[in-house]
Design a protein around this motif. Structure first.
Motif, PDB file in Angstrom:
ATOM      1  N   ILE A 314       0.850  -1.204   0.000  1.00  0.00           N
ATOM      2  CA  ILE A 314       0.000   0.000   0.000  1.00  0.00           C
ATOM      3  C   ILE A 314       0.881   1.248   0.000  1.00  0.00           C
ATOM      4  CG2 ILE A 314      -1.689   1.331   1.344  1.00  0.00           C
ATOM      5  CD1 ILE A 314      -2.606  -1.456   2.470  1.00  0.00           C
ATOM      6  N   ARG A 315       1.887   1.231   0.842  1.00  0.00           N
ATOM      7  CA  ARG A 315       2.789   2.399   0.892  1.00  0.00           C
ATOM      8  C   ARG A 315       3.455   2.611  -0.462  1.00  0.00           C
ATOM      9  NH1 ARG A 315       4.228   4.558   5.828  1.00  0.00           N
ATOM     10  NH2 ARG A 315       3.348   3.516   7.645  1.00  0.00           N
ATOM     11  N   ARG A 316       3.856   1.492  -1.085  1.00  0.00           N
ATOM     12  CA  ARG A 316       4.478   1.615  -2.408  1.00  0.00           C
ATOM     13  C   ARG A 316       3.474   2.192  -3.403  1.00  0.00           C
ATOM     14  NH1 ARG A 316       8.341   1.592  -4.746  1.00  0.00           N
ATOM     15  NH2 ARG A 316       8.735  -0.341  -5.876  1.00  0.00           N
ATOM     16  N   ALA A 397       1.662  -3.696  -6.548  1.00  0.00           N
ATOM     17  CA  ALA A 397       0.443  -4.307  -7.075  1.00  0.00           C
ATOM     18  C   ALA A 397      -0.266  -5.151  -6.031  1.00  0.00           C
ATOM     19  CB  ALA A 397       0.790  -5.156  -8.292  1.00  0.00           C
ATOM     20  N   ILE A 398       0.447  -5.484  -4.960  1.00  0.00           N
ATOM     21  CA  ILE A 398      -0.170  -6.302  -3.903  1.00  0.00           C
ATOM     22  C   ILE A 398      -1.369  -5.561  -3.277  1.00  0.00           C
ATOM     23  CG2 ILE A 398       1.082  -5.606  -1.808  1.00  0.00           C
ATOM     24  CD1 ILE A 398       1.625  -8.612  -1.384  1.00  0.00           C
TER      25      ILE A 398
ATOM     26  N   GLY B  52      -2.291   2.408 -13.002  1.00  0.00           N
ATOM     27  CA  GLY B  52      -1.803   3.035 -11.773  1.00  0.00           C
ATOM     28  C   GLY B  52      -0.301   2.893 -11.589  1.00  0.00           C
ATOM     29  N   LEU B  53       0.368   2.382 -12.627  1.00  0.00           N
ATOM     30  CA  LEU B  53       1.832   2.164 -12.570  1.00  0.00           C
ATOM     31  C   LEU B  53       2.240   1.253 -11.411  1.00  0.00           C
ATOM     32  CD1 LEU B  53       3.202   5.743 -13.362  1.00  0.00           C
ATOM     33  CD2 LEU B  53       2.819   3.853 -14.935  1.00  0.00           C
ATOM     34  N   LEU B  54       1.350   0.345 -11.090  1.00  0.00           N
ATOM     35  CA  LEU B  54       1.682  -0.623 -10.046  1.00  0.00           C
ATOM     36  C   LEU B  54       2.412  -1.832 -10.637  1.00  0.00           C
ATOM     37  CD1 LEU B  54      -1.713  -0.590  -8.067  1.00  0.00           C
ATOM     38  CD2 LEU B  54       0.356   0.724  -7.598  1.00  0.00           C
ATOM     39  N   GLU B  55       2.269  -1.993 -11.937  1.00  0.00           N
ATOM     40  CA  GLU B  55       2.946  -3.089 -12.631  1.00  0.00           C
ATOM     41  C   GLU B  55       3.492  -2.581 -13.958  1.00  0.00           C
ATOM     42  OE1 GLU B  55       1.478  -7.293 -12.673  1.00  0.00           O
ATOM     43  OE2 GLU B  55      -0.368  -6.313 -12.017  1.00  0.00           O
ATOM     44  N   GLN B  71       8.157   3.317 -19.686  1.00  0.00           N
ATOM     45  CA  GLN B  71       9.552   2.897 -19.513  1.00  0.00           C
ATOM     46  C   GLN B  71      10.226   3.562 -18.295  1.00  0.00           C
ATOM     47  OE1 GLN B  71      10.795   0.517 -21.413  1.00  0.00           O
ATOM     48  NE2 GLN B  71       8.852   0.473 -22.559  1.00  0.00           N
ATOM     49  N   LEU B  72       9.427   4.099 -17.409  1.00  0.00           N
ATOM     50  CA  LEU B  72      10.032   4.802 -16.257  1.00  0.00           C
ATOM     51  C   LEU B  72      10.686   3.815 -15.297  1.00  0.00           C
ATOM     52  CD1 LEU B  72       7.235   7.407 -15.353  1.00  0.00           C
ATOM     53  CD2 LEU B  72       9.281   7.743 -16.767  1.00  0.00           C
ATOM     54  N   ASN B  73      11.704   4.300 -14.602  1.00  0.00           N
ATOM     55  CA  ASN B  73      12.300   3.434 -13.572  1.00  0.00           C
ATOM     56  C   ASN B  73      11.437   3.480 -12.309  1.00  0.00           C
ATOM     57  OD1 ASN B  73      12.908   5.748 -12.096  1.00  0.00           O
ATOM     58  ND2 ASN B  73      14.990   5.896 -12.926  1.00  0.00           N
ATOM     59  N   ASP B  74      11.816   2.656 -11.348  1.00  0.00           N
ATOM     60  CA  ASP B  74      10.974   2.506 -10.150  1.00  0.00           C
ATOM     61  C   ASP B  74      10.775   3.823  -9.414  1.00  0.00           C
ATOM     62  OD1 ASP B  74       9.723   0.434  -8.234  1.00  0.00           O
ATOM     63  OD2 ASP B  74      10.954   1.700  -6.940  1.00  0.00           O
TER      64      ASP B  74
END
Lengths: 403, 233
Positions: A314-316, A397-398, B52-55, B71-74
């Motif tokens: 969630i924080r991520r 994504a979790i 959402g850029l989560l993956e 292509q953005l980094n983390d």
């Protein structure tokens, strides 16, 4: 820094953090006091004896014929030793520093029974004693050959001149300022001795004796079939001359055997065997305890990461970078470690005060506690780094997965 | 504002390859309220995660506010998530050890706002969702609807360009769900773009545009048959 939220979150789950803080506190207290003991032992082991240790060895001549002329043999032996190339000087003596066996006497500032004010180790030597031992004469003079006498058993009367250590002078005459040369004290209630010289340092044979720095040279050769010789060599010749001298003495008379040939270095090792063992044991205990504490922190942090996997996701998802997640766990560990370390510091100082009083231990040096604090902070941060890095790898994504 | 072109997402294990999104293309304009529906396993959540850029996506392009973000980094992805996107999750995803104030504070701290600015934003957003008197409460002390409101406040506090809502009323009863939907409608009316993944008919009706996802592909509008499924279920 998220100090406030991290602290408040910790306060809602006190149990695990409290136990780790207690563990750190105990580690800190034990570490500091064990280190203080190690430091004291190490200091004790590092004290110079006053001898030229690296270039000195000793041996014992044991005569086995009752009618042998030991006085003549000692004189011949000393001539042989002193004339051996590479030997600086040699002396017949009853003992030497670190040997753990010797002679001591109670000393009086005035004659009379029961008036002993100090005590001292006694080394019977001749005028070669000062050079053989490699002592630093800081006041007065050496014995003259005429002052050296022979005796068979206990000196009766005691020789009238002595050379003492500075420490003995300070103990015998605590209020005296200036030279001790010329002052008189008494052996055995009524044997006066005049101080002719003062050496900077000469330890007694017993390294654990509280008066180890108090000793004196007495100008006396003892007529006996069993004689101990101390030999000082030129630098680098000791080991070679030990073998040579042993053989020469053995060959010079078939009425005795030569034994206990040993360097002063060996005597030092034997004398401090217990202290060295204590240092090793305490080092092991400190290392073990620190490792266990580190593993405890790893365990708590790993459990904390596993328990909060979703929360980390969630924080991520909300924008925390990987370094931000690492920082979170580092900060959490820093807080719990700080509680343990500060409590441990108080406990350590209290324990040390008790040990100083109960066991006459030296008080902690000022830097021991701060150094131990820094070490434990580092241990905590290193221990938490692995789990924190693992946490930072949790996918954001979790957060969208169903529970 | 959001522009995905031919986006594919493939999950691979040693033995299995799963195509969660195939040639997925979608454009969402600023101020839209879009619902995304589809059967289970159709790729809705994968779309949400990528949006959402989560993956990461496997192929294709994804532009957000005119910038290619595929292509953005983390670190950059974290920053974009934090600054441009607000998340509302089905299970609220509040942090249980933190009170309401601190929960809303979480993304603002990562944004680097100073303390007075954070306080202002937190209080405003919590007031906006009607929970001004509950700031020191823990999530467990609130009802489901209230917790979702806190999540909305948290999503809005950073003033994001758009909100991504994942089944925002899935864990709420109908009364609470209505109140949350009213709030989302109000937020959208105020200008915030909302993309909402749902399988609830009532929510689909609230959106101005409906996207139907099947087998990882997108088509505008919700097929009748699927609407019947949603109504039934």
């Amino acid at each position: 820094m998220e100090f406030g939220p991290v602290w408040r979150a910790m306060m809602r789950n006190k149990g695990g953090y409290f136990l780790i803080a207690v563990q750190i506190a105990v580690t800190m207290a034990v570490m500091v006091n064990a280190f203080a003991i190690m430091q004291e032992r190490s200091f004790k082991m590092g004290r110079p004896s006053g001898l030229d240790e690296a270039n000195t060895f000793a041996l014992v001549s044991v005569g086995f014929k009752p009618e042998m002329d030991s006085k003549a043999l000692i004189s011949e032996d000393l001539d042989l030793l002193r004339n051996t190339p590479g030997v600086i000087n040699a002396v017949a003596t009853n003992s030497y520093p670190l040997r753990q066996g010797g002679w001591s006497e109670g000393l009086h500032r005035e004659p009379g029974v029961g008036k002993s004010v100090s005590s001292s180790a006694i080394y019977f030597v001749d005028e070669h004693g000062l050079e053989t031992f490699g002592l630093n004469l800081i006041d007065g003079r050496n014995f003259s050959p005429e002052q050296v006498s022979w005796d068979k058993d206990s000196p009766d009367p005691w020789p009238a001149t002595v050379i003492i250590t500075q420490a003995l002078g300070e103990d015998l005459y605590p209020d005296h300022e200036g030279s001790y040369v010329g002052k008189t004290f008494w052996f055995d209630d009524d044997n006066p001795a005049n101080i002719v010289g003062v050496v900077e340092r000469l330890q007694a044979p017993w390294p654990s004796w509280t008066g180890v720095e108090r000793s004196m040279l007495v100008p006396l050769r003892r007529e006996s079939n069993d004689v101990r010789y101390v030999v000082r060599t030129e630098p680098g010749y000791r080991d070679q001359l030990m073998l040579q001298v042993e053989e020469s003495l053995a060959n010079s008379s078939k009425d005795r055997i030569i034994r206990q040939v040993a360097t002063v270095d060996e005597a030092r090792k034997l004398a401090y065997l217990g202290d060295a063992a204590m240092i090793k044991i305490l080092t092991f205990v400190i290392s073990l305890l620190t490792a266990i504490t580190g593993l405890g922190i790893v365990g708590l942090a790993s459990f904390s990461v596993a328990r909060r996997t979703r929360q980390i996701g969630i924080r991520r998802a909300l924008g925390a970078t990987r370094p931000a997640i690492v920082r979170y766990f580092m900060l959490e560990n820093f807080l719990v470690s700080s509680i343990g370390i500060v409590s441990g510091a108080v406990l350590a100082v209290g324990l040390n005060m008790f040990m100083v009083q109960a066991f006459s231990l030296t008080p902690l040096a000022w830097y021991v506690v701060p150094v131990a604090m820094i070490i434990l902070w580092i241990v905590g941060q290193v221990a938490v780094a692995g789990p924190a890095r693992k946490a930072s790898g949790i996918s954001p994504a979790i957060a969208t997965r169903s529970i | 504002m959001l522009n995905m072109k031919n986006v594919s997402k493939v999950y691979r294990t040693d033995t299995v390859e799963t195509h969660a999104l195939r040639e997925f293309s979608l454009t969402v304009e600023e101020g839209e309220f879009v619902s995304v529906t589809g059967p289970s396993g159709s790729g809705k959540t994968t779309f949400l995660n990528i949006a959402g850029l989560l993956e990461d996506l496997t192929s294709g392009t994804y532009e957000l506010d005119g910038r290619d973000v595929s292509q953005l980094n983390d670190k950059e992805r974290s920053r974009v998530r934090n600054e441009k996107i607000g998340f509302i999750f089905q299970s609220f995803n509040l942090i249980p050890e933190l009170n309401i104030f601190d929960n809303v504070d979480v993304p603002l701290r990562y944004r680097g706002f100073d303390a007075p600015e954070r306080k202002r934003r937190i209080e405003e957003s919590i007031e906006m969702v009607g929970l001004g008197s509950r700031m020191s409460h823990l999530p467990a002390q609130l009802s489901g609807g209230q917790q979702q409101r806190v999540a909305i406040a948290r999503a809005l506090a950073g003033e994001p360009r758009f909100l991504l809502a994942d089944e925002p009323t899935g864990n709420l009863d109908s009364q609470m769900a209505d109140s949350v939907l009213d709030l989302l409608t109000e937020i959208n009316t105020a200008g915030t773009t909302i993309i909402m993944v749902t399988h609830e008919l009532g929510l689909v009706d609230r959106a101005r545009r409906n996207i139907f996802v099947r087998d990882g592909r997108v088509s505008d509008g919700v097929p009748e048959l699927h609407l019947a499924d949603l109504a039934a279920g």
